[in-house]
Design an enzyme around this catalytic site. Structure first.
Site, PDB file in Angstrom:
ATOM      1  CG  ASP A   1       3.413   4.511  -4.953  1.00  0.00           C
ATOM      2  OD1 ASP A   1       3.467   5.587  -4.330  1.00  0.00           O
ATOM      3  OD2 ASP A   1       2.676   3.566  -4.643  1.00  0.00           O
TER       4      ASP A   1
ATOM      5  CG  HIS B   1      -3.850   1.554  -9.293  1.00  0.00           C
ATOM      6  ND1 HIS B   1      -5.160   1.486  -8.910  1.00  0.00           N
ATOM      7  CD2 HIS B   1      -3.212   2.291  -8.349  1.00  0.00           C
ATOM      8  CE1 HIS B   1      -5.309   2.164  -7.778  1.00  0.00           C
ATOM      9  NE2 HIS B   1      -4.143   2.659  -7.411  1.00  0.00           N
TER      10      HIS B   1
ATOM     11  CG  HIS C   1      -2.040   0.930   1.244  1.00  0.00           C
ATOM     12  ND1 HIS C   1      -2.300   1.805   0.228  1.00  0.00           N
ATOM     13  CD2 HIS C   1      -2.974   1.209   2.201  1.00  0.00           C
ATOM     14  CE1 HIS C   1      -3.337   2.559   0.546  1.00  0.00           C
ATOM     15  NE2 HIS C   1      -3.753   2.216   1.739  1.00  0.00           N
TER      16      HIS C   1
HETATM   17  N1  ACO Z   1       4.826  -5.750 -13.516  1.00  0.00           N
HETATM   18  C1  ACO Z   1       4.670  -6.846 -14.304  1.00  0.00           C
HETATM   19  N2  ACO Z   1       3.514  -7.491 -14.475  1.00  0.00           N
HETATM   20  C2  ACO Z   1       2.458  -7.027 -13.791  1.00  0.00           C
HETATM   21  C3  ACO Z   1       2.532  -5.896 -12.948  1.00  0.00           C
HETATM   22  C4  ACO Z   1       3.775  -5.239 -12.829  1.00  0.00           C
HETATM   23  N3  ACO Z   1       3.921  -4.174 -12.068  1.00  0.00           N
HETATM   24  N4  ACO Z   1       1.323  -5.659 -12.394  1.00  0.00           N
HETATM   25  C5  ACO Z   1       0.507  -6.601 -12.869  1.00  0.00           C
HETATM   26  N5  ACO Z   1       1.184  -7.424 -13.721  1.00  0.00           N
HETATM   27  C6  ACO Z   1       0.631  -8.536 -14.504  1.00  0.00           C
HETATM   28  C7  ACO Z   1       0.352  -9.739 -13.637  1.00  0.00           C
HETATM   29  O1  ACO Z   1       1.448 -10.610 -13.611  1.00  0.00           O
HETATM   30  C8  ACO Z   1      -0.846 -10.326 -14.343  1.00  0.00           C
HETATM   31  O2  ACO Z   1      -0.376 -10.977 -15.500  1.00  0.00           O
HETATM   32  P1  ACO Z   1      -1.036 -12.370 -15.988  1.00  0.00           P
HETATM   33  O3  ACO Z   1      -2.470 -12.004 -16.356  1.00  0.00           O
HETATM   34  O4  ACO Z   1      -0.216 -12.816 -17.126  1.00  0.00           O
HETATM   35  O5  ACO Z   1      -0.979 -13.283 -14.804  1.00  0.00           O
HETATM   36  C9  ACO Z   1      -1.639  -9.109 -14.817  1.00  0.00           C
HETATM   37  O6  ACO Z   1      -0.644  -8.080 -14.997  1.00  0.00           O
HETATM   38  C10 ACO Z   1      -2.705  -8.646 -13.840  1.00  0.00           C
HETATM   39  O7  ACO Z   1      -2.088  -8.445 -12.563  1.00  0.00           O
HETATM   40  P2  ACO Z   1      -2.840  -8.570 -11.165  1.00  0.00           P
HETATM   41  O8  ACO Z   1      -1.837  -8.894 -10.118  1.00  0.00           O
HETATM   42  O9  ACO Z   1      -4.035  -9.478 -11.304  1.00  0.00           O
HETATM   43  O10 ACO Z   1      -3.404  -7.102 -10.971  1.00  0.00           O
HETATM   44  P3  ACO Z   1      -3.944  -6.501  -9.615  1.00  0.00           P
HETATM   45  O11 ACO Z   1      -4.963  -5.512 -10.003  1.00  0.00           O
HETATM   46  O12 ACO Z   1      -4.319  -7.561  -8.643  1.00  0.00           O
HETATM   47  O13 ACO Z   1      -2.625  -5.791  -9.024  1.00  0.00           O
HETATM   48  C11 ACO Z   1      -1.041  -4.188  -8.354  1.00  0.00           C
HETATM   49  C12 ACO Z   1      -2.437  -4.442  -8.939  1.00  0.00           C
HETATM   50  C13 ACO Z   1      -0.875  -4.906  -6.999  1.00  0.00           C
HETATM   51  C14 ACO Z   1      -0.855  -2.692  -8.121  1.00  0.00           C
HETATM   52  C15 ACO Z   1       0.008  -4.723  -9.363  1.00  0.00           C
HETATM   53  O14 ACO Z   1      -0.143  -4.073 -10.608  1.00  0.00           O
HETATM   54  C16 ACO Z   1       1.428  -4.582  -8.832  1.00  0.00           C
HETATM   55  O15 ACO Z   1       1.917  -5.451  -8.113  1.00  0.00           O
HETATM   56  N6  ACO Z   1       2.134  -3.472  -9.199  1.00  0.00           N
HETATM   57  C17 ACO Z   1       3.454  -3.221  -8.705  1.00  0.00           C
HETATM   58  C18 ACO Z   1       3.385  -2.686  -7.260  1.00  0.00           C
HETATM   59  C19 ACO Z   1       2.916  -1.252  -7.211  1.00  0.00           C
HETATM   60  O16 ACO Z   1       3.382  -0.391  -7.949  1.00  0.00           O
HETATM   61  N7  ACO Z   1       1.994  -0.966  -6.276  1.00  0.00           N
HETATM   62  C20 ACO Z   1       1.475   0.410  -6.061  1.00  0.00           C
HETATM   63  C21 ACO Z   1       0.028   0.530  -6.368  1.00  0.00           C
HETATM   64  S1  ACO Z   1      -0.486   2.207  -6.188  1.00  0.00           S
HETATM   65  C22 ACO Z   1      -0.773   2.401  -4.535  1.00  0.00           C
HETATM   66  O17 ACO Z   1      -1.063   1.503  -3.816  1.00  0.00           O
HETATM   67  C23 ACO Z   1      -0.720   3.776  -3.937  1.00  0.00           C
END
Ligand code: ACO
Length: 428
Positions: free
Chosen positions: A362, A306, A267
């Site tokens: 971020d 996101h 988060h």
């Molecule tokens: N890098 C590479 N691949 C990614 C990323 C990423 N940053 N984010 C998602 N994916 C991929 C996943 O592997 C998945 O691929 P698949 O369908 O082949 O399995 C697909 O994209 C969907 O990802 P989910 O994890 O289902 O998406 P979710 O909505 O649950 O996750 C999250 C969102 C947690 C923000 C994710 O994008 C992530 O981990 N990002 C990096 C961490 C980050 O920057 N967090 C900050 C969020 S902003 C905040 O909280 C203020």
């Protein structure tokens, strides 16, 4: 004609018409669906609240597909351009932009409550020399409830307003003291002639000079970052604030819990992860290999993607502009080049495009904070200061909403069936 959803239960052949309001059905309307009259009735199973609206809210609107963020209907871009943090906090808390007189009174009220009780400073002095500033922040905000016992009076409008003023005014002071403590320097008292952001910089960075000279570019940049982080509807920490508040705990205790939820790396800690990732990549030449690794499933491109935004996070666009202004003053963060190259490649790469992965808030904020002189440990604290406005607004909305009760999710029990106690000497 009223909109309804017709559900057929294959187990009984019965049909149910469930009313639809605002594109949703009430989960409790499903309880009538049962096979035998004695049953509890149908529930929904929704771990992580992926598809459950837990409240109605008038505060923040997000359209993740088109990248829209509005506070009380005002686009974030306009607020970041034309407003200041205290005005935006007023808007979020009270629903309308303040008039001149209201703005003046609000600013005066906040300014007059920036000091901490001496015993709170003493309490903070008791932390270990290397205590994490976010741990200090959470504990100290919680401790405020022991100083302001009137805060228990949560159904008094006057009391709520006073606690709101105290919290918005004191969180920068607590944050600055936590920072000064962690670097072993004496606390700086608030300077009430300075702006909200200017005074915060003064409490953080003043050394021996009699008056801290605030750099106007950094002051404005911090203020805009505060505007961008002020609220983001029902995220993990905000839901925590509402949940704790729903038991009628005082706002300091509830806010300490919300801040604790923000502490987690998924988060409030993602910008720290971005910096670690950029440092690990090390140079622009290593970017293609890193992208290849991510595409192969080895790690994530931090600061991308996101849960809600499936297009460019509107806050990221604004932050990128601020970064340029800050770097003109502080000098470029050497990691910026790597970040820009990552973004350039990711925005045209099919892996990221097809999954709608764009930079989030971020991706650049950590670079700015680092250039301004903040250690990485301070990043979640910098997030908690402005989010205090959102947390309080959401808490108050929950308290005054007749639909709300103490939060209490259901569960699906999958443990052992009833069994008899076995004395210890007979256990195998
Ligand atoms: N890098 C590479 N691949 C990614 C990323 C990423 N940053 N984010 C998602 N994916 C991929 C996943 O592997 C998945 O691929 P698949 O369908 O082949 O399995 C697909 O994209 C969907 O990802 P989910 O994890 O289902 O998406 P979710 O909505 O649950 O996750 C999250 C969102 C947690 C923000 C994710 O994008 C992530 O981990 N990002 C990096 C961490 C980050 O920057 N967090 C900050 C969020 S902003 C905040 O909280 C203020």
């Amino acid at each position: 004609m009223a909109e309804t959803l017709t559900i057929t239960d294959n187990r009984t052949g019965k049909q149910y018409d469930v009313p639809i309001h605002d594109g949703t059905i009430k989960a409790t309307d499903l309880r009538q669906i049962k096979v035998t009259p004695g049953e509890f009735g149908m529930m929904t199973y929704d771990p992580a609240f992926m598809n459950t609206a837990a409240c109605k809210s008038r505060i923040t609107y997000i359209d993740g597909d088109t990248g829209i963020l509005e506070y009380r209907g005002y686009p974030i871009e306009q607020l970041a351009e034309q407003s200041d943090f205290l005005e935006t906090a007023y808007l979020i808390l009270f629903g309308e932009l303040p008039t001149n007189a209201q703005h003046e009174e609000w600013t005066r009220d906040i300014t007059q409550h920036t000091m901490l009780h001496t015993n709170i400073s003493k309490l903070m002095e008791g932390f270990q020399y290397d205590a994490h500033p976010m741990g200090m922040f959470i504990s100290t905000v919680g401790a405020l409830s022991t100083f302001y016992s009137d805060a228990k009076n949560i159904f008094s409008v006057e009391s709520r307003r006073l606690q709101t003023i105290r919290l918005i005014a004191k969180v920068p002071t607590i944050a600055a003291y936590a920072y000064r403590h962690s670097i072993g320097r004496p606390y700086n008292l608030p300077d009430n002639d300075l702006s909200y952001a200017g005074n915060f910089l003064n409490m953080l960075f003043r050394m021996t000079e009699p008056r801290y000279q605030v750099n106007p570019v950094l002051e404005r940049a911090l203020d805009v970052l505060f505007i961008l982080h002020a609220d983001h509807e029902q995220n993990c920490s905000t839901s925590t604030m509402r949940n704790i508040g729903s038991s009628h705990a005082d706002p300091y205790s509830s806010l300490a819990g919300a801040a604790a939820a923000l502490y987690g790396p998924l988060h409030g800690g993602a910008n720290e992860a971005v910096l670690r990732m950029l440092t690990e990549i090390g140079s622009i030449q290593n970017v293609p290999a890193f992208i290849k690794r991510v595409k192969g499933g080895d790690g994530r491109l931090m600061g991308f993607g996101h849960r809600v935004y499936k297009s460019y996070d509107p806050r990221a666009t604004i932050i990128k502009r601020i970064a340029d202004l800050v770097f003109d003053v502080t000098g470029k963060n050497p990691l910026l080049e790597i970040a820009l190259e990552l973004e350039r490649i990711a925005l045209v790469d099919d892996y990221f495009v097809s999954r709608k992965l764009y930079p989030n808030v971020d991706f650049y904020s950590g670079l700015i904070y680092q250039a301004m002189g903040f250690p990485v440990d301070m990043f979640p604290v910098l997030f908690a200061i402005p989010r205090t406005a959102g947390w309080i607004a959401q808490w108050e909305e929950m308290l005054t909403d007749p639909d709300q009760k103490i939060a209490r999710p259901r569960q699906i029990y999958i443990g052992p069936a009833k069994r008899d106690y076995v004395s210890r000497d007979k256990r195998k």
